[in-house]
Write a protein that holds these residues in place. Structure first.
Motif: not given
Length: 357
Positions: A244-246, A276-279, A271-273, A250-256
């Motif tokens: 769920l966290g991954v 998503a770290l809090p979740l 980027l991913v970890l 934010d889709k903008d970060l994925v685009s970057v």
């Protein structure tokens, strides 16, 4: 007049620095469940005493009052409930058994020390008389103490939890990044997540007994059975929360990341970890709590060493002290569960803080 103003400004600056330090410490006091210390420090630093007294009452006074009411009700109502082992023990009887269990551990430690002293003396005599072939180095096989049972359970749950985390986090990342991986894993999660540890335990016992036929390896068979049962039941919260966290990055970060042409490893670590770290940590805390509950049930059912076996042995013993000792174990299980959660929360705060710097 200027000197007075300068002194006043210096005092106010020092006061502001003190409160800044207190506010900074407050974050860590909250992590360790010591948030009630913050208003005490603020009152000592000169903040509004009435306001801080209200905070102290809310954060410390009310919980202590609730505990006092609970103990009073327990002490009043417990003697009125009769069981097959006698009246339900009150707080005084339970505390008495805490002392008895500690004394049992001390006596067992003395017996162990005496055993090794005697063995060392015998071996020294054999060596002195030239009978090295009679040298023996045996391990003490006395009854495990209450502290031994606690340590066995903690080691087992941490081992099973680490295996579960090592499996769940990569699978969760894959499910969060890939629709195909999510589609493949989702049915398995939905099927196996609700399975009780009591259903897993016989399967795990048979497989471990078949594959791990001796107890001569690094781990005992009972340890592996309990740890693997913990793994199978505790990996799901971490897997689901990681996915769920991954997936919620934010889709903008994925685009970057695409624009920067990041490779998979860099994308996950940079980027991913972090995003998503809090979740992920929420899932880890839930998994550790589930694992701790599962372990006690597994130890009781399989009669594997640990707190669960201690509870079952005392129940089977049926002595006048058994019920009080079971209640000591129940309180111990609850306190350890709370401390494990606090440790995970502290780790979460450390990682989150270092990420946000």
């Amino acid at each position: 007049m200027t000197a007075i103003d300068t002194n006043t400004l210096d005092i106010e600056a020092r006061r502001a620095r003190r409160f800044a330090r207190i506010d900074k410490a407050d974050a860590w006091l909250n992590v360790f469940g010591l948030s009630w210390m913050t208003p005490i420090l603020k009152a000592a630093a000169g903040d509004n005493p009435r306001t801080q007294a209200g905070e102290i009452w809310r954060l410390l006074g009310v919980p202590l009052l609730a505990i006092a009411i609970f103990l009073t009700l327990w002490a009043t109502l417990a003697p009125k409930v009769q069981t097959s082992l006698g009246a339900v023990p009150g707080p005084a009887q339970v505390w008495e058994q805490v002392g008895e269990l500690h004394q049992d551990a001390v006596r067992e430690g003395e017996r162990e020390a005496a055993f090794y002293d005697r063995q060392d003396a015998r071996n020294a005599e054999h060596i002195a008389s030239g009978n090295e072939d009679r040298f023996r180095d045996r391990a003490y096989t006395g009854k495990p103490t209450y502290y031994d049972q606690i340590w066995t359970s903690i080691k087992t749950v941490l081992f099973g939890f680490l295996i579960a985390s090592a499996v769940a986090i990569p699978l969760g990342i894959a499910a969060g990044l890939s629709i195909t991986a999510n589609a493949a894993l989702n049915p398995l999660i939905q099927i196996f997540k609700p399975v009780s540890p009591l259903a897993w335990l016989p399967i795990v016992t048979m497989i471990v007994s078949a594959v791990y036929s001796t107890n001569d390896g690094m781990f005992s068979k009972s340890f592996l059975i309990s740890a693997i049962t913990v793994t199978l039941c505790s990996l799901w919260p971490t897997l689901i929360n990681t996915s769920l966290g991954v997936a919620s990055i934010d889709k903008d970060l994925v685009s970057v990341s695409r624009v920067l042409k990041m490779n998979t490893y860099t994308k996950i670590t940079k980027l991913v970890l972090p995003s998503a770290l809090p979740l992920i940590f929420t899932g880890l805390r839930l998994s550790l709590g589930v694992g701790w509950m599962v372990l006690i049930a597994a130890e009781m059912l399989a009669q594997n060493p640990g707190l669960g076996k201690f509870v079952w042995d005392e129940f089977q013993n049926g002595s006048s002290q058994s019920l009080a000792r079971i209640m000591v174990a129940v309180l111990t299980i609850g306190i350890i569960g709370f401390l494990l959660d606090r440790v995970m929360y502290a780790l979460q705060s450390m990682f989150t803080f270092s990420n946000n710097r």
